[in-house]
Write a protein that holds these residues in place. Structure first.
Motif, PDB file in Angstrom:
ATOM      1  N   ALA A  86       2.937 -11.667   1.970  1.00 47.78           N
ATOM      2  CA  ALA A  86       2.299 -11.980   3.256  1.00 47.78           C
ATOM      3  C   ALA A  86       2.023 -13.472   3.399  1.00 47.78           C
ATOM      4  O   ALA A  86       2.050 -14.010   4.513  1.00 47.78           O
ATOM      5  CB  ALA A  86       1.008 -11.193   3.385  1.00 47.78           C
ATOM      6  N   GLU A 131      -5.763 -16.319   6.824  1.00 47.97           N
ATOM      7  CA  GLU A 131      -6.356 -15.232   7.601  1.00 47.97           C
ATOM      8  C   GLU A 131      -5.359 -14.665   8.609  1.00 47.97           C
ATOM      9  O   GLU A 131      -5.177 -13.437   8.698  1.00 47.97           O
ATOM     10  CB  GLU A 131      -7.589 -15.758   8.329  1.00 47.97           C
ATOM     11  N   ALA A 132      -4.694 -15.534   9.339  1.00 45.57           N
ATOM     12  CA  ALA A 132      -3.733 -15.079  10.345  1.00 45.57           C
ATOM     13  C   ALA A 132      -2.581 -14.309   9.700  1.00 45.57           C
ATOM     14  O   ALA A 132      -2.134 -13.278  10.228  1.00 45.57           O
ATOM     15  CB  ALA A 132      -3.205 -16.274  11.135  1.00 45.57           C
ATOM     16  N   ALA A 133      -2.100 -14.794   8.560  1.00 47.00           N
ATOM     17  CA  ALA A 133      -0.974 -14.133   7.895  1.00 47.00           C
ATOM     18  C   ALA A 133      -1.364 -12.744   7.388  1.00 47.00           C
ATOM     19  O   ALA A 133      -0.582 -11.795   7.484  1.00 47.00           O
ATOM     20  CB  ALA A 133      -0.475 -15.001   6.742  1.00 47.00           C
ATOM     21  N   LEU A 135      -3.804 -10.777   8.568  1.00 46.43           N
ATOM     22  CA  LEU A 135      -3.991  -9.892   9.724  1.00 46.43           C
ATOM     23  C   LEU A 135      -2.640  -9.429  10.277  1.00 46.43           C
ATOM     24  O   LEU A 135      -2.470  -8.254  10.638  1.00 46.43           O
ATOM     25  CB  LEU A 135      -4.792 -10.608  10.809  1.00 46.43           C
ATOM     26  N   ALA A 136      -1.672 -10.328  10.305  1.00 41.63           N
ATOM     27  CA  ALA A 136      -0.341  -9.970  10.800  1.00 41.63           C
ATOM     28  C   ALA A 136       0.361  -8.989   9.870  1.00 41.63           C
ATOM     29  O   ALA A 136       1.229  -8.211  10.309  1.00 41.63           O
ATOM     30  CB  ALA A 136       0.510 -11.232  10.957  1.00 41.63           C
ATOM     31  N   ALA A 137      -0.024  -8.993   8.580  1.00 38.34           N
ATOM     32  CA  ALA A 137       0.634  -8.134   7.595  1.00 38.34           C
ATOM     33  C   ALA A 137      -0.073  -6.789   7.404  1.00 38.34           C
ATOM     34  O   ALA A 137       0.292  -6.034   6.500  1.00 38.34           O
ATOM     35  CB  ALA A 137       0.733  -8.865   6.262  1.00 38.34           C
ATOM     36  N   GLU A 140      -7.163  -5.678   7.978  1.00 40.01           N
ATOM     37  CA  GLU A 140      -8.111  -5.728   9.089  1.00 40.01           C
ATOM     38  C   GLU A 140      -9.520  -5.876   8.540  1.00 40.01           C
ATOM     39  O   GLU A 140      -9.773  -5.648   7.354  1.00 40.01           O
ATOM     40  CB  GLU A 140      -8.000  -4.476   9.965  1.00 40.01           C
ATOM     41  N   HIS A 164      -6.496  -3.190   3.898  1.00 40.76           N
ATOM     42  CA  HIS A 164      -5.189  -2.894   4.475  1.00 40.76           C
ATOM     43  C   HIS A 164      -5.213  -1.518   5.134  1.00 40.76           C
ATOM     44  O   HIS A 164      -5.656  -0.539   4.525  1.00 40.76           O
ATOM     45  CB  HIS A 164      -4.091  -2.960   3.415  1.00 40.76           C
TER      46      HIS A 164
END
Length: 329
Positions: A86, A131-133, A135-137, A140, A164
């Motif tokens: 990720a 953080e963004a990576a 959340l995209a993977a 939450e 996850h």
């Protein structure tokens, strides 16, 4: 030796000197196993006692514990790999911490170790991208409460915890090793700069860095819950790597008192040394279990709980925080 045991020192003795279990009767084994389960050291104990004579029922329990620890090891390594994938596109080091680091590097501290969340350390500058990576993977937030979110981001040493959605595994993303409100401010950049690369692109702290982190976690950020397991980690790291340069490293992070106490308590809890002065109180707290593995010494536990909050933030901030949390109950 029978079952007349007053605290978890029977577990410490069995870990440090496996041959000491030779005289245990049925009550003694019950006590030892209860202590080990309560302290999340049953897998470690199973590895340490493997091959020694013991009752068949105990042998079966410890065989199950070794199998569970092995399954936990594989799960932890897979979760680390998922995080690596990720975060692969982000140009920053990703440092594994605690149990996952131990098993990823094949260290003795990882043998049979219970592993919970995945803990990683990244540079603070990279937090937004990490953080963004994540959340995209598929990770939450565990704590959607706005106050908790602000509290973590402004004052803590990590992002709010993430889980996850498919694998139900948590990750704690650290940018340093103690809360920003703590009285001690370790040099996170130095810890990362001194970290050691693994073959898969992830990293672990240097040996001294791991000891410093373990001592910080045990004595500068918490109420000593899980203290036996964390102190055993330190003992294993010292046995494997020694202490060359440790004093200088500890001073560099403002944690020389905590590391010195860790070294003394390793000898007092797992060796033949006698804890003196305030160290005796720490040892008393670490070993606070009865023969069924239940917590004991409620006053001592409460004192260390209060101490943990006192260490984390100044009095006025602590009062505001506790009042806010109380109003939410």
């Amino acid at each position: 030796m029978g079952g007349a045991v007053t605290d978890a020192r029977i577990l410490a003795r069995a870990l440090a000197d496996p041959a000491s279990v030779a005289g245990l009767d049925a009550d003694g084994w019950t006590t030892l196993l209860a202590m080990a389960r309560a302290e999340q050291l049953i897998g470690t104990l199973a590895v340490r006692l493997d091959g020694l004579p013991m009752p068949g029922s105990v042998k079966a329990i410890l065989a199950d514990a070794r199998a569970a620890a092995e399954q936990g090891r594989r799960a932890a390594l897979w979760e680390a790999e998922m995080a690596r994938r990720a975060l692969a596109a982000i140009d920053c080091p990703v440092v594994l911490l605690k149990g996952t680091a131990f098993v990823a590097a094949g260290l003795s501290a990882g043998q049979g170790r219970s592993i919970g969340d995945l803990d990683i350390l990244v540079p603070r500058r990279a937090l937004d991208a990490v953080e963004a990576a994540l959340l995209a993977a598929g990770w939450e937030w565990v704590k959607p409460d706005p106050y908790d979110d602000v509290y973590y981001r402004r004052w803590m040493h990590e992002l709010p915890p993430l889980i996850h959605r498919e694998r139900d595994r948590m990750i704690d993303v650290h940018h340093t090793i103690l809360p920003l409100t703590a009285r001690i401010t370790p040099d996170a950049d130095a810890l990362i700069a001194g970290s050691v690369a693994l073959g898969n692109g992830l990293r672990i702290l240097s040996p001294n860095g791991m000891i410093v982190h373990a001592a910080a976690h045990l004595f500068a950020d918490g109420d000593l819950a899980g203290g036996m397991r964390n102190l055993w980690d330190i003992r294993c790291l010292i046995d494997e790597f020694g202490t060359d340069g440790l004093v200088a490293a500890a001073h560099g992070h403002g944690l020389h008192r905590e590391v010195a106490r860790a070294l003394r308590l390793v000898e007092a809890v797992f060796g033949a040394a006698k804890a003196r002065g305030i160290d005796g109180l720490y040892g008393h707290r670490i070993a606070a279990r009865d023969g069924w593995g239940r917590p004991t010494r409620a006053v001592t536990r409460l004192a260390f709980y209060v101490r943990s909050h006192w260490l984390r933030m100044p009095p006025a901030m602590l009062a505001r925080h506790l009042w806010t949390k109380f109003r939410k109950v």
